[in-house]
Structure formats: structure tokens, C-alpha cells
Design an enzyme around this catalytic site. Structure first.
Site, PDB file in Angstrom:
ATOM      1  N   CYS A 178      -3.017   4.566  25.442  1.00 28.48           N
ATOM      2  CA  CYS A 178      -3.786   3.498  24.794  1.00 28.48           C
ATOM      3  C   CYS A 178      -3.227   2.134  25.182  1.00 28.48           C
ATOM      4  O   CYS A 178      -2.094   2.011  25.669  1.00 28.48           O
ATOM      5  CB  CYS A 178      -3.791   3.680  23.276  1.00 28.48           C
ATOM      6  SG  CYS A 178      -2.420   2.933  22.378  1.00 28.48           S
ATOM      7  N   ASP A 180     -20.539   6.313   2.075  1.00 27.13           N
ATOM      8  CA  ASP A 180     -20.324   7.274   1.015  1.00 27.13           C
ATOM      9  C   ASP A 180     -21.000   6.727  -0.231  1.00 27.13           C
ATOM     10  O   ASP A 180     -21.206   5.515  -0.358  1.00 27.13           O
ATOM     11  CB  ASP A 180     -18.829   7.478   0.777  1.00 27.13           C
ATOM     12  CG  ASP A 180     -18.574   8.686  -0.104  1.00 27.13           C
ATOM     13  OD1 ASP A 180     -17.466   8.829  -0.582  1.00 27.13           O
ATOM     14  OD2 ASP A 180     -19.529   9.469  -0.338  1.00 27.13           O
ATOM     15  N   HIS A 199      -3.279   2.119  17.649  1.00 27.22           N
ATOM     16  CA  HIS A 199      -2.717   3.356  18.238  1.00 27.22           C
ATOM     17  C   HIS A 199      -3.074   4.591  17.397  1.00 27.22           C
ATOM     18  O   HIS A 199      -3.492   5.624  17.932  1.00 27.22           O
ATOM     19  CB  HIS A 199      -1.191   3.256  18.380  1.00 27.22           C
ATOM     20  CG  HIS A 199      -0.588   4.602  18.629  1.00 27.22           C
ATOM     21  ND1 HIS A 199      -0.619   5.224  19.867  1.00 27.22           N
ATOM     22  CD2 HIS A 199      -0.022   5.480  17.774  1.00 27.22           C
ATOM     23  CE1 HIS A 199      -0.070   6.426  19.775  1.00 27.22           C
ATOM     24  NE2 HIS A 199       0.293   6.616  18.511  1.00 27.22           N
ATOM     25  N   ASP A 219     -13.706  12.225   8.140  1.00 29.65           N
ATOM     26  CA  ASP A 219     -13.312  10.830   7.901  1.00 29.65           C
ATOM     27  C   ASP A 219     -12.029  10.826   7.093  1.00 29.65           C
ATOM     28  O   ASP A 219     -11.821  11.739   6.277  1.00 29.65           O
ATOM     29  CB  ASP A 219     -14.393  10.082   7.108  1.00 29.65           C
ATOM     30  CG  ASP A 219     -14.152  10.198   5.603  1.00 29.65           C
ATOM     31  OD1 ASP A 219     -14.622  11.184   5.016  1.00 29.65           O
ATOM     32  OD2 ASP A 219     -13.440   9.329   5.042  1.00 29.65           O
ATOM     33  N   CYS A 230       0.850   8.687  25.319  1.00 29.06           N
ATOM     34  CA  CYS A 230      -0.413   8.038  24.939  1.00 29.06           C
ATOM     35  C   CYS A 230      -0.766   6.980  25.976  1.00 29.06           C
ATOM     36  O   CYS A 230       0.103   6.240  26.422  1.00 29.06           O
ATOM     37  CB  CYS A 230      -0.268   7.390  23.556  1.00 29.06           C
ATOM     38  SG  CYS A 230      -1.754   6.517  23.007  1.00 29.06           S
TER      39      CYS A 230
HETATM   40  C1  1WJ Z   1      -9.343  11.563   0.656  1.00 29.84           C
HETATM   41  N1  1WJ Z   1      -9.925  12.770   0.170  1.00 29.84           N
HETATM   42  C2  1WJ Z   1     -11.236  12.780  -0.157  1.00 29.84           C
HETATM   43  N2  1WJ Z   1     -12.094  11.747   0.040  1.00 29.84           N
HETATM   44  C3  1WJ Z   1     -13.285  12.174  -0.456  1.00 29.84           C
HETATM   45  C4  1WJ Z   1     -14.515  11.503  -0.529  1.00 29.84           C
HETATM   46  C5  1WJ Z   1     -14.711  10.190   0.187  1.00 29.84           C
HETATM   47  C6  1WJ Z   1     -13.947   9.080  -0.326  1.00 29.84           C
HETATM   48  C7  1WJ Z   1     -14.489   7.746   0.235  1.00 29.84           C
HETATM   49  O1  1WJ Z   1     -13.630   6.751  -0.236  1.00 29.84           O
HETATM   50  C8  1WJ Z   1     -13.225   5.897   0.800  1.00 29.84           C
HETATM   51  O2  1WJ Z   1     -11.927   6.211   1.205  1.00 29.84           O
HETATM   52  C9  1WJ Z   1     -10.970   6.016   0.195  1.00 29.84           C
HETATM   53  C10 1WJ Z   1     -14.146   6.154   1.936  1.00 29.84           C
HETATM   54  O3  1WJ Z   1     -15.311   5.386   1.811  1.00 29.84           O
HETATM   55  C11 1WJ Z   1     -15.731   4.863   3.036  1.00 29.84           C
HETATM   56  C12 1WJ Z   1     -14.437   7.635   1.768  1.00 29.84           C
HETATM   57  O4  1WJ Z   1     -15.654   7.989   2.302  1.00 29.84           O
HETATM   58  C13 1WJ Z   1     -15.573  12.137  -1.232  1.00 29.84           C
HETATM   59  N3  1WJ Z   1     -16.763  11.446  -1.412  1.00 29.84           N
HETATM   60  C14 1WJ Z   1     -17.750  12.035  -2.130  1.00 29.84           C
HETATM   61  N4  1WJ Z   1     -18.905  11.379  -2.340  1.00 29.84           N
HETATM   62  N5  1WJ Z   1     -17.648  13.320  -2.631  1.00 29.84           N
HETATM   63  C15 1WJ Z   1     -16.527  14.064  -2.455  1.00 29.84           C
HETATM   64  O5  1WJ Z   1     -16.466  15.216  -2.898  1.00 29.84           O
HETATM   65  C16 1WJ Z   1     -15.408  13.447  -1.751  1.00 29.84           C
HETATM   66  C17 1WJ Z   1     -14.190  14.140  -1.597  1.00 29.84           C
HETATM   67  C18 1WJ Z   1     -13.126  13.476  -0.962  1.00 29.84           C
HETATM   68  N6  1WJ Z   1     -11.840  13.847  -0.734  1.00 29.84           N
HETATM   69 ZN    ZN Z   2      -0.965   4.687  21.889  1.00 32.60          ZN
END
Ligand code: 1WJ
Ligand code: ZN
Length: 374
Positions: free
Chosen positions: A308, A94, A337, A268, A306
Site C-alpha cells: 500500500c 444501517d 493501511h 462491515d 504490504c
Molecule cells: C459490531 N457488531 C455488530 N454490529 C451490528 C450491526 C451494525 C451496527 C452499525 O453501527 C455502526 O457501527 C458502529 C455501523 O453503521 C454504519 C454499523 O452498520 C447491526 N445492525 C442491525 N441493524 N442489526 C443487527 O443485528 C446488527 C448486529 C451487529 N453486530
Molecule cells: Zn500497508
């Protein structure tokens, strides 16, 4: 390096869900797919071998966090993120846009980029589309995300319009700054909040730049689920059907199913790994808080349905004991899990699409898991 390509296999006759494959330089994966989050170059407490064993093919990591710790230059020197963390599957990073707005006490958003403070040290930092691309190219992920602004929910229409227009200009600058023009592993992120007119504006701006894939951003930021579903209903049809569609930050079981029904291919979320670390597990009968006293002498598996490794070899009583004693192994078991549960759920979703019955599957799953029907 090959490009990121999407192979459409079929669309469910009962819903708008689609079965497909995403091809990347580090392997292909079936969609709809859930991607475990490994923000700091590790899916917390899991080894790459365990991730492979449970069926994870693509994981996430994060530009903002890796820029701060250990520094993208160190990762680059290691030969990139795949080598650094010994993961030979696909990686998506990201862009840091979200963290800048959610983690740091924001100083100022300008056309050039964002001034803010390091949430660990307080030092002043500046992140721009060009800087975010420089970091992501150093990390070497297969799929990178454009640098965007993810506005809070709710946001005024006028503010959201200005933000969308700036995010579109930033997306163009990201494409310009992208060093590996050949494989084009860069996804655009559609913003626009709950406003259909702005989602259309954002989607049109970004699809005209012809990214190899698109994310729906600005959701899972506190809006009610029916708002998310409504936004998806009028946003996913605006995205090219021959490219992957990624809904950012979404991971509860009901939202994964409802997102797939609305044409999303990739998801994700930190939910399964985060709740695992406080001993909460996802099971086929709903959530189970394993530290609860009623499991002290319960020698059954976390989830009887499950298959797993954890559910085959460990009991609720044992995992409750470890979690209450704050034993790391306990959190490894709940994490394994929970991730397995979501990866398995996506397998069932793909199977239901194949059989043109994802709507029926949704009703059955919601009934068993305890979600309300509408
Ligand atoms: C949870 N809800 C949510 N997450 C979001 C993330 C990833 C957070 C990023 O932060 C890390 O997790 C905390 C992860 O990084 C690996 C994830 O990809 C977003 N990233 C971008 N660039 N633009 C968005 O509009 C956006 C909206 C979100 N809404
Ligand atoms: Zn399990």
C-alpha cells in the site's frame, strides 16, 4: 434505478465459500467483500479519492447517527448522501436498530417502535420502521436495512422468540413504507440469536417477503467465535443462494475468512478504522501496536508484505512519532493501511475461492497471523 442483484460466479470446491458480484445503481463489486464503515457520512480520516484508490467500492453509513447529525432533511436537500459526501460508489445504510439498543439508555420497545433518548442531548426520541425508512429514503443509499431489534447476547429463548416475531412484523412494515418500490434496495435482517429454531423462524418469515438481499444480524455482539460460526453454519443455508448475504458488524481477519467459508458475501466493521485511531495496525504477521517503544528506530514499513501507499513511503518510526504526538496525519496513515489490508485480504479470499483452496488459505493465514487453528 436498477434493482440490487447478485451474480453467482462459483462456489469453492474445498469450502462453502462463493465468489460473486453485487450490482447496485452505483456500480458493482466483487464478493466476498469488506465494506468500510462511514457512520457519520465519512470513513473517518479518509477522503473518497483515497477510498477509491485502495479499492473500496461500497461503504456504510448510519440512519440513527445521520438523523441526529446533521439531520436527514439536510442530506436530502444536498441531493442525497452520495452528493453530500462526494462518494459515487455504492452506499449501504444501517437502519438504526442496533444503535437504539447499544447507544441510548433505552426507554421502551413497543409494537409501534422504540422510545429512547438521544445519546448526545438526552432529548426523547421515537424510531419506528416507518421513520427509519423515511430517513433512509431521504439519505438515498443504494442498499437500506430493515428496522430490527438486535437483542443482546445471551438472551432468553422466550424473549428472543417474541423479538424475532416483532422484527418480522417490522420488516413487513419497512417494505410497505419503502418509497422506491421499483429498485427495492431493502435488505431484511435475520435474527434469532444462537437458537436454530428461531433463526429458521426468522429466515422463513423474511424470505417469504422476498427481499433482494439478506443480512445475518444479532451476531458480533459479544458471543464466542465458535457460537458465531455455528449460527452461520445453520443460518446461511436458509437464505436464497441467488441473493447477497451480509454479516453485520464483522471484521476481524479470522472472522472474515470463517464467514466467507460459511457462505457470507458482504461484511462491515468499524474495527480497522477504530483500532487505527489508537495506533494499532493489522499486518500479515499479526497486530502491531506502532506506539510501542521498540519501533522508535524501526525504519521498516508497517507491514513488509504490504504494497500500500503507506507501506511504500512511511516507516514505523515516523508513524510511531506522529501517533505519540497525536498528529492527525499519523491516524490517516494507520487507517489507510488497515483498510487496505482488509480489502487486500478479501481479494486473496476471492482468489483462493477461484482456486478452490480457501480452506488451505485459511490455515496458511491463521498460521502467519497467529490465530489458533481450530
Ligand atoms: C459490531 N457488531 C455488530 N454490529 C451490528 C450491526 C451494525 C451496527 C452499525 O453501527 C455502526 O457501527 C458502529 C455501523 O453503521 C454504519 C454499523 O452498520 C447491526 N445492525 C442491525 N441493524 N442489526 C443487527 O443485528 C446488527 C448486529 C451487529 N453486530
Ligand atoms: Zn500497508
Amino acid at each position: 434505478m436498477t434493482a440490487i442483484t447478485y451474480e453467482h460466479i462459483k462456489t469453492c470446491k474445498q469450502t462453502g465459500a462463493r465468489l460473486g458480484k453485487v450490482h447496485t445503481p452505483h456500480g458493482s463489486f466483487d464478493t466476498p467483500a469488506f465494506m468500510p464503515v462511514g457512520t457519520l457520512a465519512t470513513v473517518k480520516t479518509m477522503s473518497p479519492e483515497e477510498l477509491k484508490e485502495m479499492g473500496a467500492n461500497m461503504i456504510l453509513s448510519n440512519t440513527y447517527h445521520l438523523w441526529l447529525r446533521p439531520g436527514h432533511d439536510i442530506v436530502k436537500e444536498a441531493g442525497g448522501l452520495h452528493k453530500f459526501m462526494n462518494w459515487d460508489g455504492a452506499i449501504l445504510t444501517d437502519s438504526g436498530g442496533f444503535q437504539v439498543f447499544s447507544l441510548s439508555d433505552l426507554r421502551k420497545i413497543e409494537e409501534e417502535g422504540v422510545h429512547f433518548r438521544n445519546h448526545l442531548s438526552g432529548e426523547k426520541l421515537f424510531l419506528s420502521p416507518e421513520k427509519a425508512m423515511q430517513i433512509q429514503n431521504a439519505l438515498g443509499a443504494d442498499i437500506m436495512m430493515a428496522f430490527d431489534e438486535c437483542p443482546p447476547y445471551p438472551a432468553e429463548f422466550d424473549y428472543m422468540k417474541k423479538s424475532v416475531e416483532r422484527t418480522s412484523r417490522w420488516a413487513e412494515r419497512c417494505l410497505e413504507a419503502h418509497e422506491r418500490k421499483g429498485d427495492q434496495g431493502l435488505f431484511g435482517i435475520v435474527q434469532g440469536g444462537e437458537y436454530e429454531e428461531l433463526r429458521r423462524l426468522s429466515a422463513n418469515d423474511l424470505t417469504s417477503l422476498d427481499f433482494p438481499g439478506y443480512a445475518v444480524g444479532g451476531l458480533s455482539v459479544g458471543e464466542p467465535k465458535d457460537v458465531m460460526n455455528r449460527v452461520l453454519e445453520f443460518t446461511t443455508p436458509l437464505l436464497p443462494s441467488d441473493k447477497p448475504r451480509y454479516l453485520m458488524g464483522v471484521g476481524s481477519p479470522d472472522s472474515l475468512i470463517d464467514g466467507a467459508i460459511r457462505g457470507i458475501d458482504m461484511f462491515d466493521c468499524v474495527l480497522p478504522t477504530r483500532i487505527a485511531r489508537n495506533g494499532t495496525c493489522m499486518t500479515s504477521e499479526g497486530r502491531l501496536v506502532v506506539r510501542n517503544a521498540k519501533y522508535a528506530r524501526d525504519f521498516s514499513p508497517l507491514d513488509p508484505n504490504c504494497d500500500c501507499h503507506v507501506c511504500k513511503n512511511y516507516t514505523r518510526a515516523y508513524i510511531r512519532h506522529l501517533v505519540k504526538a497525536n498528529e492527525t496525519f499519523g491516524f490517516r496513515l494507520t487507517t489507510y493501511h488497515n483498510l487496505y489490508f482488509l480489502l487486500k485480504l478479501m481479494e486473496q479470499v476471492r482468489e483462493a475461492i477461484m482456486q478452490d483452496r480457501l480452506g488451505d488459505f485459511r490455515d496458511e493465514f491463521f498460521e502467519k497471523y497467529g490465530f489458533n487453528k481450530p
